[in-house]
Design a protein around this motif. Structure first.
Motif, mmCIF file in Angstrom:
data_model
loop_
_atom_site.group_PDB
_atom_site.id
_atom_site.type_symbol
_atom_site.label_atom_id
_atom_site.label_comp_id
_atom_site.label_asym_id
_atom_site.label_seq_id
_atom_site.Cartn_x
_atom_site.Cartn_y
_atom_site.Cartn_z
ATOM 1 N N THR A 78 0.850 -1.114 -0.109
ATOM 2 C CA THR A 78 -0.111 0.047 -0.100
ATOM 3 C C THR A 78 0.796 1.172 0.230
ATOM 4 O OG1 THR A 78 -0.091 0.052 2.481
ATOM 5 C CG2 THR A 78 -1.516 -1.094 1.321
ATOM 6 N N GLU A 79 0.544 2.474 -0.143
ATOM 7 C CA GLU A 79 1.273 3.811 -0.027
ATOM 8 C C GLU A 79 1.786 3.667 1.248
ATOM 9 O OE1 GLU A 79 0.453 8.476 -0.139
ATOM 10 O OE2 GLU A 79 -1.003 7.221 -1.187
ATOM 11 N N ILE A 80 1.179 3.371 2.292
ATOM 12 C CA ILE A 80 1.692 3.559 3.601
ATOM 13 C C ILE A 80 2.670 2.663 3.548
ATOM 14 C CG2 ILE A 80 1.270 3.159 6.158
ATOM 15 C CD1 ILE A 80 -1.595 4.328 5.373
ATOM 16 N N PHE A 81 2.688 1.310 3.354
ATOM 17 C CA PHE A 81 3.856 0.218 3.478
ATOM 18 C C PHE A 81 4.898 0.669 2.601
ATOM 19 C CE2 PHE A 81 6.047 -3.362 1.691
ATOM 20 C CZ PHE A 81 6.646 -3.852 2.983
ATOM 21 N N ASP A 82 4.644 1.108 1.530
ATOM 22 C CA ASP A 82 5.814 1.728 0.554
ATOM 23 C C ASP A 82 6.743 2.684 1.172
ATOM 24 O OD1 ASP A 82 5.311 -0.195 -1.363
ATOM 25 O OD2 ASP A 82 4.038 1.124 -2.429
ATOM 26 N N ARG A 83 5.997 3.628 1.756
ATOM 27 C CA ARG A 83 6.787 4.861 2.647
ATOM 28 C C ARG A 83 7.633 4.407 3.747
ATOM 29 N NH1 ARG A 83 1.852 8.557 2.983
ATOM 30 N NH2 ARG A 83 2.162 8.229 5.136
ATOM 31 N N TYR A 84 6.865 3.181 4.332
ATOM 32 C CA TYR A 84 7.464 2.888 5.654
ATOM 33 C C TYR A 84 8.681 2.083 5.006
ATOM 34 C CZ TYR A 84 8.473 0.670 10.142
ATOM 35 O OH TYR A 84 9.051 0.262 11.348
ATOM 36 N N ASN A 85 8.490 1.223 4.054
ATOM 37 C CA ASN A 85 9.525 0.435 3.542
ATOM 38 C C ASN A 85 10.732 1.326 2.606
ATOM 39 O OD1 ASN A 85 10.751 -2.086 3.236
ATOM 40 N ND2 ASN A 85 10.304 -2.064 0.992
ATOM 41 N N GLN A 86 10.372 2.494 2.406
ATOM 42 C CA GLN A 86 11.523 3.520 1.818
ATOM 43 C C GLN A 86 12.323 3.907 2.925
ATOM 44 O OE1 GLN A 86 11.492 3.456 -1.222
ATOM 45 N NE2 GLN A 86 13.306 4.899 -1.410
ATOM 46 N N LEU A 87 11.742 3.938 4.302
ATOM 47 C CA LEU A 87 12.637 4.300 5.586
ATOM 48 C C LEU A 87 13.538 3.186 5.790
ATOM 49 C CD1 LEU A 87 13.418 6.121 8.029
ATOM 50 C CD2 LEU A 87 11.497 4.964 9.147
ATOM 51 N N GLN A 88 12.954 1.940 5.712
ATOM 52 C CA GLN A 88 13.806 0.762 5.964
ATOM 53 C C GLN A 88 14.800 0.485 4.894
ATOM 54 O OE1 GLN A 88 13.033 -0.607 8.843
ATOM 55 N NE2 GLN A 88 11.653 1.131 8.703
ATOM 56 N N LYS A 89 14.669 1.047 3.723
ATOM 57 C CA LYS A 89 15.502 0.741 2.638
ATOM 58 C C LYS A 89 16.722 1.971 2.805
ATOM 59 C CE LYS A 89 12.847 -1.075 -1.010
ATOM 60 N NZ LYS A 89 12.231 -0.975 -2.248
ATOM 61 N N SER A 90 16.360 2.860 3.237
ATOM 62 C CA SER A 90 17.333 4.008 3.730
ATOM 63 C C SER A 90 18.319 3.562 4.637
ATOM 64 C CB SER A 90 16.861 5.303 3.983
ATOM 65 O OG SER A 90 16.235 5.311 5.196
ATOM 66 N N GLN A 91 17.887 2.492 5.552
ATOM 67 C CA GLN A 91 18.759 2.121 6.711
ATOM 68 C C GLN A 91 19.415 0.782 6.220
ATOM 69 O OE1 GLN A 91 16.902 2.972 10.660
ATOM 70 N NE2 GLN A 91 15.352 1.792 9.568
ATOM 71 N N GLY A 92 19.193 0.208 5.135
ATOM 72 C CA GLY A 92 19.881 -0.914 4.486
ATOM 73 C C GLY A 92 18.947 -2.294 4.684
ATOM 74 N N TYR A 93 17.556 -1.913 5.002
ATOM 75 C CA TYR A 93 16.601 -3.320 5.228
ATOM 76 C C TYR A 93 15.593 -3.183 3.913
ATOM 77 C CZ TYR A 93 18.608 -2.639 9.805
ATOM 78 O OH TYR A 93 19.264 -2.808 11.196
ATOM 79 N N ASP A 94 15.047 -4.135 3.964
ATOM 80 C CA ASP A 94 13.843 -4.132 2.849
ATOM 81 C C ASP A 94 12.940 -5.170 3.017
ATOM 82 O OD1 ASP A 94 12.349 -4.163 0.663
ATOM 83 O OD2 ASP A 94 13.838 -4.788 -0.875
ATOM 84 N N LEU A 95 11.848 -4.655 3.731
ATOM 85 C CA LEU A 95 10.370 -5.489 4.191
ATOM 86 C C LEU A 95 9.961 -6.130 2.954
ATOM 87 C CD1 LEU A 95 9.235 -3.168 7.080
ATOM 88 C CD2 LEU A 95 10.769 -5.208 7.135
ATOM 89 N N SER A 96 10.084 -5.734 1.754
ATOM 90 C CA SER A 96 9.421 -6.629 0.745
ATOM 91 C C SER A 96 9.818 -7.766 0.754
ATOM 92 C CB SER A 96 9.367 -5.449 -0.517
ATOM 93 O OG SER A 96 10.650 -5.611 -0.941
ATOM 94 N N LYS A 97 11.235 -8.193 0.953
ATOM 95 C CA LYS A 97 11.584 -9.569 0.763
ATOM 96 C C LYS A 97 10.969 -10.259 1.572
ATOM 97 C CE LYS A 97 16.227 -7.789 -0.613
ATOM 98 N NZ LYS A 97 17.623 -7.862 -0.375
#
Length: 167
Positions: A78-97
């Protein structure tokens, strides 16, 4: 025409092949035959490890989580998940995996957030005993959600002009 013959010793051949196989297995184990060696996710097998992880960013947190619960990483974004996951990616994580997987969520109260007027919480997401994401959330009306990295405060850093003698 010249013909040469040689006597083949099967024991020697088996010994040589065994040594080669052992060498190959040793190289595989040494250079990444295990998923644990290839992952960069910090270990979080217990509460102390999670607290130390947060402390490594400069956060002072309560020694026990305020809350712990199991959460499911959404399969459909969702848009909310994508925004949160963008924060995670900036830290070196990726929840979509981890889409569709269950993770543990641990929430700690942050005790040293600069200028906090309302509670601030650190959330740590853990999957298979490894930290896979999280955030720091300021719950004040103008608060924000940020990554684990603590922004330096005015008292934490010095600039050359602050330490240089005046003329």
């Amino acid at each position: 025409m010249m013909v040469m013959t040689a006597k083949v010793d099967m024991k020697k051949i088996a010994l040589i092949l065994g040594a080669i196989a052992a060498g190959i297995i040793g190289i595989i184990l040494l250079f990444g035959g295990s998923d644990a060696q290839t992952t960069s996710a910090p270990a979080a097998a217990n509460n102390d490890a999670r607290v130390k992880f947060l402390q490594s960013f400069g956060w002072e947190v309560a020694t026990s989580p305020e809350e712990s619960s199991q959460v499911r990483i959404p399969e459909n974004t969702t848009e909310i998940f994508d925004r949160y996951n963008q924060l995670q990616k900036s830290q070196g994580y990726d929840l979509s995996k981890l889409a569709g997987k269950n993770a543990m969520r641990y929430v700690y109260k942050v005790e040293n957030y600069p200028g906090a007027t309302e509670p601030v919480y650190a959330t740590v997401l853990v999957y298979k005993n490894e930290i896979v994401g999280g955030d720091i959330t300021d719950t004040s009306p103008n608060g924000k959600v940020q990554g684990f990295k603590k922004a330096p405060s005015a008292t934490d850093s010095t600039t050359p002009s602050e330490t240089a003698p005046s003329a």
